[in-house]
Design an enzyme around this catalytic site. Structure first.
Site, PDB file in Angstrom:
ATOM      1  N   ARG A   1      -3.135   9.023  -9.936  1.00  0.00           N
ATOM      2  CA  ARG A   1      -4.304   9.225 -10.807  1.00  0.00           C
ATOM      3  C   ARG A   1      -5.614   9.407 -10.037  1.00  0.00           C
ATOM      4  O   ARG A   1      -6.646   9.702 -10.622  1.00  0.00           O
ATOM      5  CB  ARG A   1      -4.406   8.060 -11.816  1.00  0.00           C
ATOM      6  CG  ARG A   1      -3.281   8.130 -12.845  1.00  0.00           C
ATOM      7  CD  ARG A   1      -3.592   7.270 -14.044  1.00  0.00           C
ATOM      8  NE  ARG A   1      -3.408   5.858 -13.734  1.00  0.00           N
ATOM      9  CZ  ARG A   1      -4.097   4.890 -14.313  1.00  0.00           C
ATOM     10  NH1 ARG A   1      -5.036   5.166 -15.202  1.00  0.00           N
ATOM     11  NH2 ARG A   1      -3.859   3.632 -14.002  1.00  0.00           N
TER      12      ARG A   1
ATOM     13  N   ALA B   1       0.829  -1.210   0.000  1.00  0.00           N
ATOM     14  CA  ALA B   1       0.000   0.000   0.000  1.00  0.00           C
ATOM     15  C   ALA B   1       0.858   1.252   0.000  1.00  0.00           C
ATOM     16  O   ALA B   1       0.505   2.264   0.583  1.00  0.00           O
ATOM     17  CB  ALA B   1      -0.911  -0.010   1.220  1.00  0.00           C
TER      18      ALA B   1
ATOM     19  N   ARG C   1     -44.847  25.227  31.987  1.00  0.00           N
ATOM     20  CA  ARG C   1     -45.096  26.141  30.876  1.00  0.00           C
ATOM     21  C   ARG C   1     -45.947  27.283  31.400  1.00  0.00           C
ATOM     22  O   ARG C   1     -46.606  27.165  32.431  1.00  0.00           O
ATOM     23  CB  ARG C   1     -45.795  25.416  29.730  1.00  0.00           C
ATOM     24  CG  ARG C   1     -47.149  24.846  30.141  1.00  0.00           C
ATOM     25  CD  ARG C   1     -47.764  24.011  29.036  1.00  0.00           C
ATOM     26  NE  ARG C   1     -49.075  23.526  29.464  1.00  0.00           N
ATOM     27  CZ  ARG C   1     -49.645  22.438  29.013  1.00  0.00           C
ATOM     28  NH1 ARG C   1     -49.017  21.677  28.137  1.00  0.00           N
ATOM     29  NH2 ARG C   1     -50.837  22.080  29.434  1.00  0.00           N
TER      30      ARG C   1
HETATM   31  C1  UD1 Z   1       2.034  -5.133 -11.151  1.00  0.00           C
HETATM   32  C2  UD1 Z   1       2.746  -6.382 -11.615  1.00  0.00           C
HETATM   33  C3  UD1 Z   1       2.100  -6.881 -12.896  1.00  0.00           C
HETATM   34  C4  UD1 Z   1       0.632  -7.135 -12.669  1.00  0.00           C
HETATM   35  C5  UD1 Z   1      -0.046  -5.887 -12.107  1.00  0.00           C
HETATM   36  C6  UD1 Z   1      -1.456  -6.213 -11.677  1.00  0.00           C
HETATM   37  C7  UD1 Z   1       5.080  -6.197 -10.922  1.00  0.00           C
HETATM   38  C8  UD1 Z   1       6.457  -5.862 -11.348  1.00  0.00           C
HETATM   39  N1  UD1 Z   1       4.150  -6.072 -11.851  1.00  0.00           N
HETATM   40  O1  UD1 Z   1       2.244  -4.137 -12.130  1.00  0.00           O
HETATM   41  O2  UD1 Z   1       2.703  -8.073 -13.319  1.00  0.00           O
HETATM   42  O3  UD1 Z   1       0.009  -7.540 -13.867  1.00  0.00           O
HETATM   43  O4  UD1 Z   1       0.654  -5.409 -10.944  1.00  0.00           O
HETATM   44  O5  UD1 Z   1      -2.104  -5.042 -11.303  1.00  0.00           O
HETATM   45  O6  UD1 Z   1       4.880  -6.592  -9.798  1.00  0.00           O
HETATM   46  N2  UD1 Z   1       3.683  -0.891  -4.761  1.00  0.00           N
HETATM   47  C9  UD1 Z   1       4.354  -0.533  -3.622  1.00  0.00           C
HETATM   48  N3  UD1 Z   1       5.655  -0.147  -3.713  1.00  0.00           N
HETATM   49  C10 UD1 Z   1       6.313  -0.116  -4.879  1.00  0.00           C
HETATM   50  C11 UD1 Z   1       5.641  -0.488  -6.055  1.00  0.00           C
HETATM   51  C12 UD1 Z   1       4.321  -0.871  -5.968  1.00  0.00           C
HETATM   52  O7  UD1 Z   1       3.774  -0.565  -2.534  1.00  0.00           O
HETATM   53  O8  UD1 Z   1       7.504   0.236  -4.868  1.00  0.00           O
HETATM   54  C13 UD1 Z   1       2.297  -1.323  -4.670  1.00  0.00           C
HETATM   55  C14 UD1 Z   1       1.343  -0.372  -5.341  1.00  0.00           C
HETATM   56  O9  UD1 Z   1       0.848   0.560  -4.394  1.00  0.00           O
HETATM   57  C15 UD1 Z   1       0.245  -1.278  -5.826  1.00  0.00           C
HETATM   58  C16 UD1 Z   1       0.960  -2.583  -6.116  1.00  0.00           C
HETATM   59  O10 UD1 Z   1       2.148  -2.538  -5.377  1.00  0.00           O
HETATM   60  O11 UD1 Z   1      -0.722  -1.545  -4.831  1.00  0.00           O
HETATM   61  C17 UD1 Z   1       1.231  -2.782  -7.590  1.00  0.00           C
HETATM   62  O12 UD1 Z   1       2.059  -1.749  -8.037  1.00  0.00           O
HETATM   63  P1  UD1 Z   1       1.891  -1.120  -9.475  1.00  0.00           P
HETATM   64  O13 UD1 Z   1       2.918  -0.075  -9.660  1.00  0.00           O
HETATM   65  O14 UD1 Z   1       0.479  -0.751  -9.700  1.00  0.00           O
HETATM   66  O15 UD1 Z   1       2.270  -2.384 -10.391  1.00  0.00           O
HETATM   67  P2  UD1 Z   1       1.966  -2.570 -11.920  1.00  0.00           P
HETATM   68  O16 UD1 Z   1       2.988  -1.863 -12.710  1.00  0.00           O
HETATM   69  O17 UD1 Z   1       0.559  -2.290 -12.201  1.00  0.00           O
END
Ligand code: UD1
Ligand code: CA
Length: 471
Positions: free
Chosen positions: A36, A30, A444
């Site tokens: 966005r 999280a 009253r």
């Molecule tokens: C990730 C997956 C992808 C998958 C997709 C599904 C990886 C490398 N890729 O991509 O294969 O199809 O999710 O939605 O894992 N987060 C952190 N710290 C970080 C990075 C992310 O807490 O440093 C959390 C984000 O808040 C989020 C989740 O991890 O809840 C996924 O991160 P996000 O950057 O959305 O990953 P995607 O690029 O969508």
């Protein structure tokens, strides 16, 4: 859509599984910024069904009766930590100071889970619809020999999801969209992000990650290849795409809310609740409504509401933090606030607000009243316009009304005050002292009737008006 949110039956199966297998820990990611969402509020604190997003992931994971829950916070960590620690369930919050990828994010839970032996399940805090049964299926795959289990789904439009490269049942690797060849991009089996593995193994695999990829991040997804290099086996379990829906924008949040509402309405109907116009009734994720209760159109349920069998919630009512017993009637246009407790067959009518008050069996508060910080005895009747004056600007005070008491219309009850059983107040009374059982309180100004006075007064006023016009 066939997602059942908080299925009660899951608890039993979780217990049976737990008896058979080892401990589990949830790691909820999280730390994401949620850029966005265009919001000052961290994404995982935005509410769905009256509950912050992260709590939905937690609810799904709770079906596994986890021994430990670690939340990885980053953006807005302070607010996230507060929200997590304010809850009853024990959540440890760890900080990911720099966002270096999903692998790096999971790594932040390493110290917290230092002494832990058992399975770790990685969930995303912004992905609220994963079903408990799906996590159960992943644990079954673990139990039958897979070292790493990834949750995949067949995507209608695979967009930028990571792709699962399979060899029969075995998962060979996950390739991120940016790193994928055209051939790999043609794969429609995608990564949801949910991972299950032995905790110690998971952190060992994370040690083997590098950030030499298109995004320059430590991809959690690369643990599959690391595992295979170590001779470990990875498998994929699949679920419906709808379960994997992640929230990135307000529009997606609104769409998810609509989905959750549909699920809750369907669940209520299936449980034998009459919803006269289901599409106009709004639930919270935790709303509980008993069989044969009737909910009329345009009713909103806030968090923590229980309505028992055969109760009727009439149109345009708003309920939160309250309990409505069997056979009670609420509304139309009633507001039940936290701590409102309606016993069996109690009646709360139009334009009545109840807060932190117990309304005993068969008692009636039917019209235009505020009852706060109070108890109303069995069979008591509260007249129209009655107000408990519970707040002196600094402190809140209680009002106690005895059984079968009759509170005359427009009574002001200046708390703290007590009206006894079988007692009465005269209409318009300002009650500033206790009224004993069986007594009557009258307070009253005495009324006078002056014969002919109205006519004389009207004549005088009309004459005055005529003079003004003449000027
Ligand atoms: C990730 C997956 C992808 C998958 C997709 C599904 C990886 C490398 N890729 O991509 O294969 O199809 O999710 O939605 O894992 N987060 C952190 N710290 C970080 C990075 C992310 O807490 O440093 C959390 C984000 O808040 C989020 C989740 O991890 O809840 C996924 O991160 P996000 O950057 O959305 O990953 P995607 O690029 O969508
Ligand atoms: Ca994402």
């Amino acid at each position: 859509m066939t997602i059942a949110c908080y299925a009660a039956s899951v608890k039993t199966s979780a217990r049976t599984r737990k008896e058979q297998i080892m401990a589990t820990a949830l790691i909820i990611l999280a730390a994401g910024q949620g850029k966005r969402m265009n919001s000052d509020l961290p994404k995982v604190l935005h509410e769905l069904g009256g509950t912050p997003l992260f709590a939905h992931a937690l609810a799904a994971g709770s079906a596994l009766a986890p021994d430990r829950v670690v939340l990885v916070a980053g953006n807005g960590a302070e607010a996230v930590t507060k929200a997590a620690t304010d809850r009853d369930d024990e959540i440890e919050v760890v900080l990911q100071e720099e966002r270096l990828g999903t692998g790096h994010a999971v790594d932040q839970a390493r110290t917290a889970l230092g002494g832990f032996t058992g399975d770790a399940i990685v969930l995303y805090g912004d992905t609220p619809f994963i079903r408990p049964e799906t996590l159960e299926a992943m644990m079954e795959a673990r139990a039958s020999g897979a070292d790493v289990v990834i949750l995949g789904f067949e995507a209608a439009d695979p967009k930028r999801y990571g792709r699962l490269v399979m060899d029969g049942k075995e998962l060979l690797r996950i390739v991120e969209f940016n790193d994928a060849s055209d051939e790999e991009r043609a794969i429609t089996l995608c990564n949801s992000g949910v991972v299950a593995a032995d905790s110690a193994t998971l952190f060992e695999l994370i040690d083997g990650l590098s950030n030499e990829n298109a995004a320059g991040e430590y991809y959690l997804t690369d643990i599959v290849e690391v595992a295979r290099a170590k001779g470990l086996r990875a498998e994929a379990v699949t679920c419906d795409e709808a379960e994997t829906l992640g929230i990135n924008t307000r529009a997606e949040l609104a769409a998810a809310e609509a989905q959750l509402q549909d699920m809750k309405r369907a669940e209520a109907l299936e449980n034998g609740v009459t919803l006269v116009a289901p599409e106009t009734v709004f639930f919270c994720a935790d709303t509980v409504i008993g069989r044969d209760a009737v909910v009329e159109p345009n009713v909103v349920f806030g968090p923590d509401v229980t309505v028992e069998s055969n109760a009727r919630i009439r149109a345009f009512s708003h309920l939160e933090g309250c309990h409505v017993s069997a056979g009670a009637v609420v509304g139309p246009y009633a507001r039940l606030r936290p701590g409102a407790e309606l016993a069996e067959r109690a009646k709360v009518g139009n334009f009545v607000e109840i807060k932190n008050a117990q309304i005993a069996e068969g008692a009636k508060v039917n019209h235009l009243s505020y009852i706060g910080d109070a108890s109303v005895g069995e069979g008591a009747n509260i007249g129209a316009g009655t107000i408990t004056c519970n707040y002196d600007g600094v402190f809140k005070h209680r009002t106690e009304i005895g059984a079968r008491a009759f509170i005359g219309s427009d009574t002001m009850l200046v708390a703290p005050v007590r009206v006894g059983a079988d007692a009465m107040t005269a209409t318009g009374t300002v009650v500033t002292r206790d009224i004993a059982d069986g007594a009557m309180g009258v307070g009253r100004a005495r009324m006078e009737v002056k014969p002919g006075f109205a006519v004389k007064l009207f004549d005088k006023l009309r004459a005055k008006k005529a003079r003004q016009k003449g000027k």
